[in-house]
Design an enzyme around this catalytic site. Structure first.
Site, PDB file in Angstrom:
ATOM      1  N   GLU A 185       0.686  -1.031  -0.180  1.00 49.19           N
ATOM      2  CA  GLU A 185      -0.425  -0.060  -0.185  1.00 49.19           C
ATOM      3  C   GLU A 185       1.066   1.059  -0.009  1.00 49.19           C
ATOM      4  O   GLU A 185       1.848   1.431   0.940  1.00 49.19           O
ATOM      5  CB  GLU A 185      -1.139   0.283   1.324  1.00 49.19           C
ATOM      6  CG  GLU A 185      -2.356   1.056   1.130  1.00 49.19           C
ATOM      7  CD  GLU A 185      -3.051   1.005   2.170  1.00 49.19           C
ATOM      8  OE1 GLU A 185      -3.324   1.542   2.708  1.00 49.19           O
ATOM      9  OE2 GLU A 185      -3.097  -0.330   2.762  1.00 49.19           O
ATOM     10  N   ASP A 205       0.018   5.167   0.319  1.00 52.97           N
ATOM     11  CA  ASP A 205      -1.027   5.977   0.779  1.00 52.97           C
ATOM     12  C   ASP A 205      -0.380   7.897   1.265  1.00 52.97           C
ATOM     13  O   ASP A 205       0.536   8.035   1.106  1.00 52.97           O
ATOM     14  CB  ASP A 205      -1.330   6.031   2.674  1.00 52.97           C
ATOM     15  CG  ASP A 205      -1.264   4.752   2.933  1.00 52.97           C
ATOM     16  OD1 ASP A 205      -2.573   4.590   1.971  1.00 52.97           O
ATOM     17  OD2 ASP A 205      -1.566   4.650   4.249  1.00 52.97           O
ATOM     18  N   GLU A 231      -2.756  10.828   2.952  1.00 49.37           N
ATOM     19  CA  GLU A 231      -3.993  11.109   3.970  1.00 49.37           C
ATOM     20  C   GLU A 231      -3.392  11.506   4.518  1.00 49.37           C
ATOM     21  O   GLU A 231      -2.780  12.939   4.886  1.00 49.37           O
ATOM     22  CB  GLU A 231      -3.465   9.679   5.197  1.00 49.37           C
ATOM     23  CG  GLU A 231      -3.881   8.555   4.715  1.00 49.37           C
ATOM     24  CD  GLU A 231      -3.819   8.087   6.230  1.00 49.37           C
ATOM     25  OE1 GLU A 231      -4.741   7.263   6.379  1.00 49.37           O
ATOM     26  OE2 GLU A 231      -2.863   7.647   7.068  1.00 49.37           O
TER      27      GLU A 231
END
Length: 291
Positions: free
Chosen positions: A101, A103, A105
């Site tokens: 993953e 990310d 955010e």
């Protein structure tokens, strides 16, 4: 002859730019993505798609296909005003407990305080590689482009084409790298007031709901896999794509300078220097020049 030479030069420039995926217009939302949960909170408004968070639900969308290597980009305008407690995410992820993953955010804040951008990398289900930075602009007033460039050599996180983080392939040092799991592309907005703003001290003020994140200019220039188990189209030894070229998969001198500037002026947290969490410096931190 001069005119013909000028024409050929311009054509070469155009071909080069389009092949790198920067000049081509973005696709429509429904061509690349679909709502994945709380469909009534995912709103298509012409060229702009909006995700809504209120006290009943957040929302999310996902790509229609899975990919192995390439570049994904979206223009996002984040929640305006008091966004404390909210998180808007844009990320790539595979499936399963041993997933990979990448990310972005975006951690909301009280009015007047800067948005915090947190990046993280999971490899084989292991994350805890957070970095946080303050942006050099207000991401709530205009759209800005957030991109992930994934190649066999590295993962590069970019904001308006400025690299903010590089996660390199260090398999030669015995460190696993995300290279053998196809990923989808996702975005979502949700309430995370137990941790998102000042460590959870500032809670979501629902009187300011709904909280809206807006998206447009959807681009995916990546190798689409027919199934998540058939990756031969994208990772065969004889396969070569534009993101494999050294001039793309390695930062240019200008990009290196940009990354140094970001790290010097905007990074506020780096897991590599968090001795409380990691008394022993993580192995990849010992080898990365820029993280």
């Amino acid at each position: 002859m001069v005119g013909m030479g000028w024409f050929m030069c311009m054509m070469m420039i155009v071909v080069c730019v389009v092949s790198c995926g920067e000049a081509a217009p973005g696709a429509k939302f429904e061509e690349l993505y679909r709502s994945s949960w709380a469909m009534d909170h995912c709103i298509n408004d012409g060229e702009v798609t909006k995700l809504k968070l209120d006290n009943s639900s957040g929302a999310g969308f996902e790509s229609r296909s899975k990919y192995l290597f390439g570049k994904v980009s979206i223009q996002i305008k984040l929640v305006e005003g008091d966004s404390a407690g909210t998180v808007t995410a844009f990320y790539m992820s595979s499936e399963g407990s041993n997933h990979n993953e990448f990310d972005f955010e975006f951690l909301g804040n009280t009015t007047g305080e800067p948005y915090i951008v947190q990046t993280n990398v999971y490899v084989n289900g292991v994350g805890n590689r957070e970095q946080r930075l303050n942006l050099w602009f207000d991401p709530t007033t205009e759209f800005h482009t957030y991109s992930i460039l994934w190649s066999k050599r590295s993962v590069v996180f970019m904001v308006d084409e400025t690299p903010i983080r590089v996660h390199k392939n260090l398999e030669d040092k015995g460190i696993p790298f995300a290279k053998d799991q196809a990923m989808g592309v996702y975005s979502s907005i949700w309430n995370a007031d137990d941790w998102a703003t000042q460590g959870g001290l500032v809670k979501t003020d629902w009187s300011h709901a709904p909280f809206i994140a807006s998206y447009k200019d959807f681009k995916i220039d990546a190798c689409e896999v027919p199934t998540t188990t058939d990756l031969s189209k994208c990772n065969g030894e004889d396969q070569r794509f534009w993101w494999d070229e050294p001039t793309v998969s390695e930062l240019s001198l200008h990009q290196n300078h940009q990354l140094i500037w970001v790290r010097a002026n905007h990074i506020i947290y780096d897991y590599c220097f968090d001795a409380a969490r990691f008394p022993v410096t993580p192995l990849e931190c010992q080898h990365h020049r820029h993280l």
